[in-house]
Design a protein around this motif. Structure first.
Motif: not given
Length: 283
Positions: A146, A153, A226-229, A231-235
């Motif tokens: 993350v 970002n 499997n937490r939102r943070k 996945w949000n930064d995965q890109w």
């Protein structure tokens, strides 16, 4: 004495599509090697990160510390590349595979198959780490990548691009068959060079992103945690490494690469040259 040059022949580029590979056992053996190597890599990486965070909470020594994490990751890459290089090439990273694809070192079929095997191995490796240390895994973030709160970002993306560039550039240079001709005076152990590159990149980027430079590593941890943070930064951990890998491949193949030649000196005083000319034929 005269100077001559010897041109070292280039390996032919890999075909873009080669369905004949599907009939070869060596192809499936390479996929298995990539799967197992990435599994082991992610298990050691996540277990080291979680162990460090757990020990940091319990005592002031802080466990192995960031330096220890970097050594563990770099050392594991060295061992795994050393063990699998002769079977699959020792990619263990979709970004490395993508760079080698752009450099025409592997076919599209093999590259895509490698990436699938690497991502599957990463998920399984993180799953094993979670099964062994479930409480610590959930409490300390699952070793996910993350963006740190004090970085943007854009900064994280730049760190991933540069870090992956260093890694893939090292892979291309250390495995270049022309090094034997161009730099024969420099002993090269490719797995050691690659592992050391991973070690150095981790030292620089752990405080920023936890160091991705490997989309399979980031995906595996995000899937299991499997937490939102995450996945949000995965890109960032896909776009950055793929851009860095592409830049390294293009830089090495189209800027640095040229016909490798090895000047060497060879005496012209051969027995044929030094012998007296034959006498003229009789009239």
């Amino acid at each position: 004495m005269t100077d001559e040059v010897r041109v070292v022949p280039e390996h032919p580029p890999a075909p873009l599509f080669d369905v004949r590979e599907l009939k070869l056992w060596s192809f499936y053996r390479a996929l298995i090697a990539e799967f197992v190597a990435t599994l082991l890599f992610l298990y050691v990486l996540v277990a080291t990160v979680i162990g460090h965070k757990a020990e940091s909470l319990d005592n002031q020594c802080g466990g192995v510390g960031l330096l220890g994490i970097a050594w563990a990751v770099g050392g594991m890459i060295f061992l795994l590349v050393y063990c699998t290089a002769g079977i699959s090439g020792g990619h263990i990273n979709p970004a490395v595979t993508f760079g080698l694809l752009l450099g025409r070192k592997v076919s599209v079929l093999r590259a895509v198959s490698y990436m699938v095997a690497q991502c599957a191995g990463a998920i399984c490796g993180v799953g094993i780490a979670r099964a062994i240390m479930k409480h610590q895994f959930e409490a300390f973030g699952g070793g996910t990548n993350v963006v740190a709160f004090c970085y943007s970002n854009g900064a994280a993306l730049g760190a991933e691009i540069i870090g992956t560039f260093v890694l893939v550039y090292t892979v291309f240079t250390a495995t270049d068959p022309k090094r034997n001709a161009r730099d024969s005076h420099v002993p090269v152990l490719a797995p050691l060079s690659i592992g050391f590159a991973v070690f150095l990149v981790h030292l620089a980027t752990i405080p920023i992103t936890g160091t991705g430079i490997n989309p399979a590593r980031s995906l595996g941890a995000a899937v299991i945690y499997n937490r939102r943070k995450a996945w949000n930064d995965q890109w960032i951990f896909w776009v950055g490494p793929f851009i860095g890998a592409a830049a390294a491949a293009l830089y090495h193949e189209y800027v640095l690469k040229s016909a490798a030649i090895k000047p060497f000196r060879r005496s012209t005083a051969t027995p044929e040259a030094s012998a007296p000319p034959p006498p003229p034929p009789p009239p």
